[in-house]
Design an enzyme around this catalytic site. Structure first.
Site: not given
Ligand SMILES: [Fe+2]
Lengths: 189, 83
Positions: A35, A64, A67, A135, A165, A168
Protein backbone atom coordinates in the site's frame (compact mmCIF):
# COMPACT_ATOMS: atom_id res chain seq x y z
CA UNK A 1 -2.91 19.19 1.10
CA UNK A 2 -4.27 16.29 3.08
CA UNK A 3 -6.61 16.12 6.06
CA UNK A 4 -6.53 13.16 8.44
CA UNK A 5 -9.76 11.41 9.36
CA UNK A 6 -9.75 9.67 12.73
CA UNK A 7 -11.34 6.43 11.60
CA UNK A 8 -10.49 3.38 9.50
CA UNK A 9 -11.97 2.99 6.03
CA UNK A 10 -13.24 -0.46 7.02
CA UNK A 11 -13.19 -2.21 10.43
CA UNK A 12 -10.14 -4.30 11.34
CA UNK A 13 -10.69 -7.01 13.92
CA UNK A 14 -8.44 -9.94 14.80
CA UNK A 15 -9.50 -12.91 16.89
CA UNK A 16 -6.07 -13.89 18.26
CA UNK A 17 -2.48 -12.80 18.82
CA UNK A 18 -0.62 -14.05 15.71
CA UNK A 19 2.85 -12.53 15.15
CA UNK A 20 3.60 -15.00 12.33
CA UNK A 21 0.66 -13.66 10.30
CA UNK A 22 1.79 -10.10 11.10
CA UNK A 23 5.16 -10.94 9.60
CA UNK A 24 3.50 -12.04 6.34
CA UNK A 25 1.12 -9.07 6.28
CA UNK A 26 4.07 -6.67 6.33
CA UNK A 27 4.42 -7.53 2.64
CA UNK A 28 1.45 -5.21 2.00
CA UNK A 29 2.96 -2.52 4.25
CA UNK A 30 6.49 -2.13 2.90
CA UNK A 31 6.62 -4.60 0.00
CA UNK A 32 6.93 -3.89 -3.73
CA UNK A 33 3.18 -4.20 -4.40
CA UNK A 34 2.13 -2.97 -0.98
CA UNK A 35 0.00 0.00 0.00
CA UNK A 36 2.90 2.41 0.60
CA UNK A 37 4.23 1.74 -2.89
CA UNK A 38 0.73 2.17 -4.33
CA UNK A 39 0.04 5.50 -2.61
CA UNK A 40 3.43 6.97 -3.52
CA UNK A 41 3.28 5.65 -7.09
CA UNK A 42 -0.08 7.26 -7.94
CA UNK A 43 0.42 10.50 -6.06
CA UNK A 44 3.75 11.00 -7.81
CA UNK A 45 2.55 10.13 -11.32
CA UNK A 46 -0.39 12.54 -11.15
CA UNK A 47 1.71 15.69 -11.73
CA UNK A 48 2.54 14.77 -15.31
CA UNK A 49 -0.53 12.75 -16.36
CA UNK A 50 -3.22 14.31 -18.63
CA UNK A 51 -5.95 16.29 -16.87
CA UNK A 52 -8.65 13.64 -17.42
CA UNK A 53 -6.80 11.21 -15.15
CA UNK A 54 -5.38 13.48 -12.40
CA UNK A 55 -8.54 13.21 -10.27
CA UNK A 56 -8.50 9.41 -10.43
CA UNK A 57 -4.81 9.14 -9.44
CA UNK A 58 -5.33 11.62 -6.60
CA UNK A 59 -8.34 9.73 -5.24
CA UNK A 60 -6.94 6.21 -5.56
CA UNK A 61 -3.58 7.38 -4.16
CA UNK A 62 -5.39 8.84 -1.17
CA UNK A 63 -7.44 5.68 -0.66
CA UNK A 64 -4.21 3.65 -0.62
CA UNK A 65 -3.12 5.54 2.50
CA UNK A 66 -6.36 4.42 4.16
CA UNK A 67 -5.42 0.84 3.23
CA UNK A 68 -1.91 1.35 4.61
CA UNK A 69 -3.50 2.32 7.92
CA UNK A 70 -5.66 -0.82 7.88
CA UNK A 71 -2.60 -3.04 7.34
CA UNK A 72 -0.76 -1.20 10.13
CA UNK A 73 -3.75 -1.81 12.41
CA UNK A 74 -3.70 -5.53 11.61
CA UNK A 75 0.04 -5.80 12.33
CA UNK A 76 -0.30 -3.77 15.52
CA UNK A 77 -3.21 -5.85 16.83
CA UNK A 78 -1.58 -9.17 15.92
CA UNK A 79 1.70 -8.35 17.73
CA UNK A 80 0.86 -6.02 20.64
CA UNK A 81 0.32 -8.84 23.17
CA UNK A 82 3.05 -11.16 21.89
CA UNK A 83 5.90 -12.06 24.25
CA UNK A 84 9.50 -11.86 23.06
CA UNK A 85 9.52 -15.66 22.95
CA UNK A 86 6.46 -15.65 20.70
CA UNK A 87 8.03 -13.04 18.42
CA UNK A 88 11.20 -15.11 18.13
CA UNK A 89 9.20 -18.27 17.40
CA UNK A 90 7.33 -16.37 14.66
CA UNK A 91 10.59 -15.41 12.97
CA UNK A 92 10.46 -11.83 14.24
CA UNK A 93 13.56 -12.07 16.45
CA UNK A 94 15.66 -10.00 14.03
CA UNK A 95 12.84 -7.47 13.77
CA UNK A 96 12.57 -7.26 17.56
CA UNK A 97 16.34 -6.72 17.92
CA UNK A 98 16.10 -3.64 15.70
CA UNK A 99 12.57 -2.31 16.22
CA UNK A 100 10.96 -3.90 19.30
CA UNK A 101 7.26 -4.02 18.30
CA UNK A 102 7.47 -0.89 16.13
CA UNK A 103 6.25 -1.23 12.57
CA UNK A 104 8.74 -0.75 9.78
CA UNK A 105 8.50 -0.41 6.02
CA UNK A 106 9.94 -3.72 4.92
CA UNK A 107 8.54 -6.73 3.11
CA UNK A 108 7.71 -10.16 4.52
CA UNK A 109 11.36 -11.22 4.07
CA UNK A 110 12.59 -8.16 6.01
CA UNK A 111 13.92 -6.26 2.98
CA UNK A 112 13.44 -2.50 3.53
CA UNK A 113 11.15 -0.53 1.22
CA UNK A 114 12.89 1.15 -1.72
CA UNK A 115 11.78 3.75 -4.26
CA UNK A 116 12.82 1.37 -7.04
CA UNK A 117 9.56 -0.51 -6.34
CA UNK A 118 7.70 2.28 -8.13
CA UNK A 119 7.97 3.70 -11.63
CA UNK A 120 7.22 7.04 -13.25
CA UNK A 121 7.81 6.97 -16.99
CA UNK A 122 6.04 10.21 -17.87
CA UNK A 123 4.23 8.34 -20.62
CA UNK A 124 0.58 8.15 -19.55
CA UNK A 125 -0.14 4.75 -21.12
CA UNK A 126 3.06 3.22 -19.70
CA UNK A 127 2.29 4.65 -16.26
CA UNK A 128 -1.32 3.46 -16.26
CA UNK A 129 -0.34 -0.05 -17.39
CA UNK A 130 2.14 -0.12 -14.51
CA UNK A 131 -0.71 0.88 -12.19
CA UNK A 132 -3.02 -1.84 -13.51
CA UNK A 133 -0.26 -4.43 -13.03
CA UNK A 134 0.40 -3.16 -9.49
CA UNK A 135 -3.29 -3.54 -8.60
CA UNK A 136 -3.41 -7.08 -9.98
CA UNK A 137 -0.26 -8.03 -8.05
CA UNK A 138 -1.69 -6.56 -4.85
CA UNK A 139 -4.94 -8.48 -5.43
CA UNK A 140 -2.95 -11.72 -5.81
CA UNK A 141 -0.94 -10.99 -2.64
CA UNK A 142 -4.17 -10.44 -0.68
CA UNK A 143 -5.41 -13.81 -1.91
CA UNK A 144 -2.23 -15.56 -0.68
CA UNK A 145 -2.58 -13.77 2.67
CA UNK A 146 -6.25 -14.81 3.01
CA UNK A 147 -5.16 -18.41 2.28
CA UNK A 148 -2.53 -18.24 5.04
CA UNK A 149 -4.85 -17.47 7.96
CA UNK A 150 -7.87 -19.17 9.56
CA UNK A 151 -8.80 -16.00 11.46
CA UNK A 152 -12.21 -15.15 9.94
CA UNK A 153 -12.16 -11.58 11.31
CA UNK A 154 -8.80 -10.90 9.67
CA UNK A 155 -9.96 -12.60 6.48
CA UNK A 156 -12.95 -10.25 6.34
CA UNK A 157 -10.75 -7.13 6.31
CA UNK A 158 -8.32 -8.72 3.83
CA UNK A 159 -11.20 -9.58 1.49
CA UNK A 160 -12.31 -5.96 1.57
CA UNK A 161 -8.80 -4.87 0.55
CA UNK A 162 -8.65 -7.52 -2.18
CA UNK A 163 -11.91 -6.23 -3.66
CA UNK A 164 -10.63 -2.65 -3.62
CA UNK A 165 -7.70 -3.71 -5.82
CA UNK A 166 -10.19 -5.16 -8.30
CA UNK A 167 -12.07 -1.83 -8.44
CA UNK A 168 -8.86 0.20 -8.77
CA UNK A 169 -7.66 -2.00 -11.62
CA UNK A 170 -11.03 -1.52 -13.39
CA UNK A 171 -10.89 2.29 -13.00
CA UNK A 172 -7.30 2.41 -14.33
CA UNK A 173 -8.37 0.36 -17.36
CA UNK A 174 -11.12 2.90 -18.02
CA UNK A 175 -8.54 5.69 -17.72
CA UNK A 176 -6.48 4.00 -20.46
CA UNK A 177 -9.60 3.84 -22.66
CA UNK A 178 -10.30 7.53 -22.06
CA UNK A 179 -6.77 8.52 -23.11
CA UNK A 180 -6.74 6.27 -26.18
CA UNK A 181 -10.15 7.57 -27.30
CA UNK A 182 -8.92 11.12 -26.78
CA UNK A 183 -5.80 10.45 -28.84
CA UNK A 184 -7.85 8.97 -31.68
CA UNK A 185 -10.29 11.90 -31.87
CA UNK A 186 -7.36 14.33 -31.92
CA UNK A 187 -5.82 12.42 -34.81
CA UNK A 188 -8.92 12.49 -37.01
CA UNK A 189 -10.38 15.94 -36.38
CA UNK B 1 -15.54 1.26 23.60
CA UNK B 2 -19.28 0.97 24.03
CA UNK B 3 -21.60 -0.72 21.58
CA UNK B 4 -22.97 2.60 20.27
CA UNK B 5 -19.49 3.75 19.21
CA UNK B 6 -19.09 0.78 16.87
CA UNK B 7 -22.66 1.04 15.60
CA UNK B 8 -22.34 4.73 14.68
CA UNK B 9 -18.86 4.23 13.23
CA UNK B 10 -20.09 1.31 11.14
CA UNK B 11 -22.97 3.37 9.74
CA UNK B 12 -20.53 6.11 8.74
CA UNK B 13 -18.11 3.62 7.19
CA UNK B 14 -20.95 2.12 5.16
CA UNK B 15 -21.97 5.49 3.70
CA UNK B 16 -18.33 6.41 3.10
CA UNK B 17 -17.84 3.19 1.17
CA UNK B 18 -20.66 4.15 -1.19
CA UNK B 19 -19.13 7.61 -1.55
CA UNK B 20 -15.62 6.32 -2.36
CA UNK B 21 -17.12 3.96 -4.95
CA UNK B 22 -19.21 6.72 -6.56
CA UNK B 23 -16.27 9.13 -6.43
CA UNK B 24 -13.90 6.80 -8.30
CA UNK B 25 -16.66 5.85 -10.74
CA UNK B 26 -17.41 9.51 -11.47
CA UNK B 27 -13.68 10.14 -12.05
CA UNK B 28 -13.97 8.00 -15.19
CA UNK B 29 -17.71 8.57 -15.90
CA UNK B 30 -18.13 12.30 -15.17
CA UNK B 31 -21.30 12.61 -17.31
CA UNK B 32 -23.34 9.97 -15.49
CA UNK B 33 -26.06 12.17 -13.97
CA UNK B 34 -27.66 9.29 -12.01
CA UNK B 35 -24.36 8.55 -10.26
CA UNK B 36 -23.82 12.25 -9.65
CA UNK B 37 -27.25 12.58 -8.06
CA UNK B 38 -26.59 9.56 -5.83
CA UNK B 39 -23.23 11.04 -4.86
CA UNK B 40 -24.77 14.34 -3.81
CA UNK B 41 -27.50 12.62 -1.80
CA UNK B 42 -24.99 10.41 -0.01
CA UNK B 43 -22.67 13.36 0.65
CA UNK B 44 -25.52 15.04 2.51
CA UNK B 45 -26.29 11.91 4.50
CA UNK B 46 -22.59 11.61 5.29
CA UNK B 47 -22.47 15.10 6.73
CA UNK B 48 -25.39 14.30 9.01
CA UNK B 49 -23.90 11.00 10.26
CA UNK B 50 -20.44 12.50 10.81
CA UNK B 51 -21.90 15.37 12.85
CA UNK B 52 -23.84 12.87 14.96
CA UNK B 53 -20.73 10.79 15.58
CA UNK B 54 -18.62 13.84 16.46
CA UNK B 55 -21.26 15.00 18.93
CA UNK B 56 -20.71 11.78 20.91
CA UNK B 57 -17.05 10.91 20.30
CA UNK B 58 -15.19 14.08 19.32
CA UNK B 59 -13.76 15.49 16.08
CA UNK B 60 -13.13 13.21 13.10
CA UNK B 61 -11.01 15.72 11.16
CA UNK B 62 -7.99 17.84 12.11
CA UNK B 63 -6.95 21.40 11.19
CA UNK B 64 -10.36 22.90 11.87
CA UNK B 65 -12.39 20.78 9.47
CA UNK B 66 -14.24 19.58 12.57
CA UNK B 67 -15.02 22.00 15.40
CA UNK B 68 -14.08 20.96 18.93
CA UNK B 69 -16.85 22.36 21.16
CA UNK B 70 -16.34 20.06 24.18
CA UNK B 71 -12.65 20.59 25.06
CA UNK B 72 -9.70 19.42 22.96
CA UNK B 73 -10.86 15.87 22.28
CA UNK B 74 -9.02 15.58 18.98
CA UNK B 75 -5.73 14.41 20.48
CA UNK B 76 -7.38 12.00 22.91
CA UNK B 77 -7.74 8.27 22.41
CA UNK B 78 -9.09 6.13 20.99
CA UNK B 79 -7.16 6.24 17.72
CA UNK B 80 -8.44 4.07 14.88
CA UNK B 81 -6.02 1.17 15.50
CA UNK B 82 -6.90 1.09 19.21
CA UNK B 83 -10.55 0.10 18.82
FE1 LIG C 1 -5.21 -0.24 -4.84
Amino acid sequence: MWIYEKKLQYPVRVSKCDPMMARFLIEQYGGADGELSAALRYLNQRYTIPDQVIGLLTDIGTEEFAHLEMIATMVYKLTKDATVEQLKAAGLGAHYANHDRALFYNNAAGVPWTASYIQAKGDPIADLYEDIAAEEKARATYQWLIDMTDDVDLQDSLKFLREREVVHSQRFREAVDILIQDRNTKKFF
Amino acid sequence: MEEQYYAMLHELQAVDFVLVELNLYLDTHPWDTMALQQFNEMAQKRQFLAAQFEQCYGPLLNFGHSASPHGWRWAMPPWPWQV
